[in-house]
Each structure stands twice: as structure tokens, then as C-alpha cells.
Enzyme design. Structure first.
Site, PDB file in Angstrom:
ATOM      1  N   HIS A   8      -3.243   7.309   3.400  1.00  0.00           N
ATOM      2  CA  HIS A   8      -3.657   6.001   2.889  1.00  0.00           C
ATOM      3  C   HIS A   8      -5.066   5.705   3.410  1.00  0.00           C
ATOM      4  CE1 HIS A   8      -3.679   2.006   1.518  1.00  0.00           C
ATOM      5  NE2 HIS A   8      -3.546   1.449   2.703  1.00  0.00           N
ATOM      6  N   ASN A  65     -10.159   0.300   0.668  1.00  0.00           N
ATOM      7  CA  ASN A  65      -8.701   0.377   0.543  1.00  0.00           C
ATOM      8  C   ASN A  65      -8.306  -0.176  -0.822  1.00  0.00           C
ATOM      9  OD1 ASN A  65      -5.945   0.008   0.709  1.00  0.00           O
ATOM     10  ND2 ASN A  65      -5.976  -0.989   2.718  1.00  0.00           N
ATOM     11  N   CYS A  81       0.810  -1.227   0.000  1.00  0.00           N
ATOM     12  CA  CYS A  81       0.000   0.000   0.000  1.00  0.00           C
ATOM     13  C   CYS A  81       0.843   1.276   0.000  1.00  0.00           C
ATOM     14  CB  CYS A  81      -0.955   0.000   1.181  1.00  0.00           C
ATOM     15  SG  CYS A  81      -2.128  -1.357   1.136  1.00  0.00           S
TER      16      CYS A  81
HETATM   17  N1  COA Z   1     -18.111  -8.270  10.287  1.00  0.00           N
HETATM   18  C1  COA Z   1     -18.520  -8.577  11.527  1.00  0.00           C
HETATM   19  N2  COA Z   1     -17.657  -8.930  12.505  1.00  0.00           N
HETATM   20  C2  COA Z   1     -16.361  -8.974  12.193  1.00  0.00           C
HETATM   21  C3  COA Z   1     -15.876  -8.680  10.910  1.00  0.00           C
HETATM   22  C4  COA Z   1     -16.809  -8.320   9.927  1.00  0.00           C
HETATM   23  N3  COA Z   1     -16.468  -8.019   8.665  1.00  0.00           N
HETATM   24  N4  COA Z   1     -14.542  -8.814  10.906  1.00  0.00           N
HETATM   25  C5  COA Z   1     -14.169  -9.159  12.136  1.00  0.00           C
HETATM   26  N5  COA Z   1     -15.267  -9.274  12.914  1.00  0.00           N
HETATM   27  C6  COA Z   1     -15.354  -9.641  14.333  1.00  0.00           C
HETATM   28  C7  COA Z   1     -14.151 -10.404  14.798  1.00  0.00           C
HETATM   29  O1  COA Z   1     -14.317 -11.760  14.496  1.00  0.00           O
HETATM   30  C8  COA Z   1     -14.150 -10.113  16.277  1.00  0.00           C
HETATM   31  O2  COA Z   1     -15.086 -10.967  16.880  1.00  0.00           O
HETATM   32  P1  COA Z   1     -14.750 -11.661  18.292  1.00  0.00           P
HETATM   33  O3  COA Z   1     -14.528 -10.512  19.245  1.00  0.00           O
HETATM   34  O4  COA Z   1     -15.967 -12.438  18.557  1.00  0.00           O
HETATM   35  O5  COA Z   1     -13.521 -12.463  18.039  1.00  0.00           O
HETATM   36  C9  COA Z   1     -14.721  -8.700  16.372  1.00  0.00           C
HETATM   37  O6  COA Z   1     -15.360  -8.441  15.108  1.00  0.00           O
HETATM   38  C10 COA Z   1     -13.711  -7.634  16.651  1.00  0.00           C
HETATM   39  O7  COA Z   1     -12.662  -7.787  15.764  1.00  0.00           O
HETATM   40  P2  COA Z   1     -11.390  -6.898  15.895  1.00  0.00           P
HETATM   41  O8  COA Z   1     -10.314  -7.487  15.057  1.00  0.00           O
HETATM   42  O9  COA Z   1     -11.114  -6.630  17.333  1.00  0.00           O
HETATM   43  O10 COA Z   1     -11.891  -5.531  15.253  1.00  0.00           O
HETATM   44  P3  COA Z   1     -11.089  -4.193  15.133  1.00  0.00           P
HETATM   45  O11 COA Z   1     -11.783  -3.135  15.865  1.00  0.00           O
HETATM   46  O12 COA Z   1      -9.630  -4.359  15.356  1.00  0.00           O
HETATM   47  O13 COA Z   1     -11.286  -3.872  13.575  1.00  0.00           O
HETATM   48  C11 COA Z   1     -10.144  -4.033  11.471  1.00  0.00           C
HETATM   49  C12 COA Z   1     -10.807  -4.778  12.620  1.00  0.00           C
HETATM   50  C13 COA Z   1      -9.590  -5.027  10.460  1.00  0.00           C
HETATM   51  C14 COA Z   1     -11.177  -3.135  10.802  1.00  0.00           C
HETATM   52  C15 COA Z   1      -9.017  -3.151  12.036  1.00  0.00           C
HETATM   53  O14 COA Z   1      -8.208  -3.933  12.895  1.00  0.00           O
HETATM   54  C16 COA Z   1      -8.162  -2.546  10.988  1.00  0.00           C
HETATM   55  O15 COA Z   1      -8.577  -1.672  10.250  1.00  0.00           O
HETATM   56  N6  COA Z   1      -6.865  -2.937  10.913  1.00  0.00           N
HETATM   57  C17 COA Z   1      -5.935  -2.385   9.980  1.00  0.00           C
HETATM   58  C18 COA Z   1      -6.253  -2.832   8.616  1.00  0.00           C
HETATM   59  C19 COA Z   1      -5.406  -2.186   7.604  1.00  0.00           C
HETATM   60  O16 COA Z   1      -5.159  -1.030   7.691  1.00  0.00           O
HETATM   61  N7  COA Z   1      -4.989  -2.957   6.624  1.00  0.00           N
HETATM   62  C20 COA Z   1      -4.303  -2.525   5.489  1.00  0.00           C
HETATM   63  C21 COA Z   1      -3.042  -1.886   5.814  1.00  0.00           C
HETATM   64  S1  COA Z   1      -2.405  -1.326   4.328  1.00  0.00           S
END
Ligand code: COA
Length: 335
Positions: free
Chosen positions: A262, A292, A122
Site C-alpha cells: 500500500h 496515497n 485502503c
Molecule cells: N507540513 C508541515 N508540517 C506538518 C505537516 C505538513 N503537511 N503535517 C504535520 N506537520 C507538523 C505537525 O504539526 C507537527 O508539528 P509539531 O511538532 O509542531 O506539533 C510535526 O509536523 C510533526 O508531525 P508528526 O505527526 O509527528 O509527523 P510524522 O513524522 O508522524 O509524519 C505522517 C506524519 C502523517 C506523514 C505520518 O504519521 C504518517 O504517514 N502516518 C500514517 C498515514 C497513513 O498511512 N495513512 C493512511 C493509512 S491507509
């Protein structure tokens, strides 16, 4: 004997044109609710994404990159045959080789151009922009086309709700030239942490794990990510990189007209804004519409802002990116 560049002094390099292309097919959060266990509410509150664009099966990264490039060429009236170099940032190339840059060179008729791909996930577009700037600044090339293009839908595991809701397809392009009297790119900061390769990767398809039936069964040919770890790293790396770059440019956050971050997660952008102490009004956001798009995020956002008439000559713009590698990058430029 090698000839010396005509000018010993570094020349400034400015973005003289922009272009973007987004596939017409829109996939909303409601559409995703039909294929995986998720909800519009979860996606919107955790990421800020409402919808993303998905390319047709036969629509390739090079097709999207070429469309974005053609728009930049038309806007500027630059003849494709005057392009000296094409750099394509992508982690979803049409083929491992030849490069997507070669495919695009042919599609747009840039017959004189050298062409290569650059991969920094990215952060790729900014790595490519900084690379392009070296050629213009040295006087080696007059016109460099820099493209960020991705067909992420081709590497997404549509059964993995942790990742499939986050990404989209698209392309953006800029043309870099020396513009007399303009300051152009003022500073950059590039970085990487190769100790963190595992938290965001596409395990299979390279020599480490060639595609086999077992790989396909285990779905290792799709993107994998530890969202929480990436999130935490992204906030601090983007912030640090932005601050380093501002210092190199001799600017303060309050001097900036625009920050183009980004487009991974609205909450990451908010955290960066808070740490830099810059109001969100200065941040360009389009992740609600496109998700993204990896290396395409920044040139698409830049193009849309330019087309809306919101980029004025002299505006100071900070771009900051973060991605797999891990990699990060920032640039400060004067429009
Ligand atoms: N829909 C519903 N629930 C979802 C889900 C979805 N699409 N994806 C994950 N969950 C659930 C998980 O399973 C977890 O459930 P659990 O608590 O029962 O295990 C819960 O939601 C919380 O997940 P968590 O990982 O704690 O969420 P978060 O607040 O960290 O958000 C992201 C997840 C991926 C949105 C976030 O971590 C993020 O944006 N990370 C960076 C991603 C990024 O920038 N990537 C590219 C870099 S270039």
C-alpha cells in the site's frame, strides 16, 4: 433445489489483464505550499510524496474506474458482455447508493454483470480481489472485474495540512479468470480491528451523523486521521499480515519477485522491508507520483509494472495493504 457447481475441485484464479487511469491534473508539493503552511521538504522527507493527481470537479470515481476497466478489457480483448461480476472497492463512491459498481457496469456496457461495491478503505482492493477469487474458484463465475477507484480529493479537508498532503485520485482494475495450468492466487490473509475505528475515519455523511449545517461548519464531512497512531499500527499489521500470508502460501520472503505494498508512506514501506528482510529493489513504489490513492494504489502499481514488462509468468508477488477500519490484507499470487 440449488444446482451444484460443475467442478467440485477449487479452480485457480489468475489476473489475466490490468488497467489504470490517473487524472491529468498534477498537484505538486510546491502547489500545496501555496494553499497551506507546508513545504516540499517536509512532505518529501516525512512521506516520500512529490506530487499527486487530482480529478476534475465533474470527473467521478465511476468515470475513473470505467477508464481503468476499459483499458483492462482492451488489453485482453475480453468483451464487456462476458463479465459476470463487477466488484468496486472504494471509500469515495459517486453516491451512497446506487453503488459505483452499477454506474461502471452501465458506463462500460457490461450488461450481463452483477455489480456491487465493497468498502474496506485502503485495504479494499485486496478484500475485493479475494472476494472475486471465491466466485472463480467455486466455478460460479468465469470472468470477474475488480476495480479500486477513489476520488479522495472530494473528502479531503484542504485546510488540514496533517492529511491533505497525503492523498490523490485514481483508479486501477484487474480481470480475474481461471487460466488452465496457472496457479494464480495462492493465499490470502484478511484482518480488521474494529476497536480502532476512530483513528482514521470520515465522521459525517452516514446515519450516525447526517450532514447538517453544523457538520459542514465543523468540517466533519472530511477525512480525519491520527497520523502517528495509524503509522505505528500500519507497520506492525502489514508485517504480520504479510508473514501470515507467506506462511499460508508456503513461501519465504526470498522467493518473492515483487512486493506491492500500500502506497501510504515511504517510511512505512521501508520499515516493512526491513522487518521482512527483503531488499527495497523488490518493492514497487509509485507514491512519489500519485500519493496515497487508497484502494486504487495496488491495481495501479500492478498495471504499471505489467506495462513496463516487469511481470513475468511464474513471478511470485506479495501484495499487502492497510487502511481505515482498521483493516489489513495480503495476497500471494503467481503471475
Ligand atoms: N507540513 C508541515 N508540517 C506538518 C505537516 C505538513 N503537511 N503535517 C504535520 N506537520 C507538523 C505537525 O504539526 C507537527 O508539528 P509539531 O511538532 O509542531 O506539533 C510535526 O509536523 C510533526 O508531525 P508528526 O505527526 O509527528 O509527523 P510524522 O513524522 O508522524 O509524519 C505522517 C506524519 C502523517 C506523514 C505520518 O504519521 C504518517 O504517514 N502516518 C500514517 C498515514 C497513513 O498511512 N495513512 C493512511 C493509512 S491507509
Amino acid at each position: 433445489m440449488m444446482s451444484q457447481p460443475a467442478e467440485a475441485v477449487r479452480r485457480s484464479a489468475s489476473i489475466v489483464a490490468t488497467g489504470a487511469y490517473l487524472p491529468s491534473r498534477v498537484m505538486t508539493n510546491a502547489d500545496l505550499e501555496k494553499i497551506i503552511d507546508t513545504s516540499d521538504e517536509w512532505i518529501l522527507t516525512r512521506t516520500g510524496i512529490r506530487e499527486r493527481r487530482i480529478a476534475d470537479e465533474g470527473e467521478l470515481t465511476s468515470d475513473m474506474g470505467a477508464r481503468a476497466a476499459e483499458q483492462a478489457l482492451q488489453q485482453s480483448g475480453i468483451d464487456p458482455k462476458s463479465i459476470d461480476l463487477i466488484i468496486v472497492a472504494t471509500c469515495t463512491p459517486d453516491t451512497v447508493f446506487p453503488s459505483t459498481a452499477c454506474h461502471i457496469q452501465h458506463k462500460i456496457g457490461a450488461t450481463r454483470a452483477a455489480a456491487f461495491d465493497l468498502q474496506a478503505a485502503c485495504s479494499g482492493f485486496l478484500y475485493a480481489l479475494v472476494t472475486a477469487e471465491q466466485f472463480v474458484a467455486a466455478g460460479a463465475y468465469q470472468t470477474v472485474l475488480v476495480i479500486g477507484a477513489e476520488k479522495l480529493s472530494s473528502i479531503i479537508n484542504w485546510q488540514d495540512r496533517n492529511t491533505c498532503v497525503l492523498f490523490g485520485d485514481g483508479a486501477g482494475a484487474v480481470i480475474l479468470q481461471h487460466r488452465p495450468g496457472a496457479r494464480g492466487l495462492l493465499a490470502y490473509d484478511l484482518g480488521a480491528d474494529g476497536a480502532q475505528t476512530e483513528i482514521l475515519s470520515l465522521p459525517a455523511g452516514g446515519c450516525r451523523m447526517p450532514i447538517t449545517h453544523q457538520v459542514l461548519d465543523e468540517r466533519l464531512h472530511f477525512l480525519q486521521m491520527s497520523g502517528k497512531e495509524v503509522y505505528r499500527y500500519a507497520v506492525s499489521a502489514m508485517n504480520r499480515s504479510a508473514e501470515n500470508c507467506l506462511e499460508k502460501a508456503g513461501c519465504k520472503p526470498e522467493d518473492l519477485r515483487w512486493i506491492v505494498p500500500h502506497q501510504a508512506n515511504f517510511r512505512i514501506i521501508e520499515a516493512v522491508a526491513q522487518r521482512l528482510n527483503v531488499s527495497m529493489e523488490h518493492f514497487i513504489i509509485n507514491l512519489d507520483r500519485y500519493g496515497n490513492t487508497s484502494s486504487a494504489c495496488l491495481p495501479i502499481a500492478l498495471h504499471e509494472t505489467s506495462m513496463a514488462g516487469n511481470l513475468k509468468q511464474g513471478d511470485l508477488i506479495l501484495m499487502v495493504a492497510f487502511g481505515g477500519g482498521l483493516t489489513w490484507a495480503s495476497t500471494v499470487l503467481e503471475w
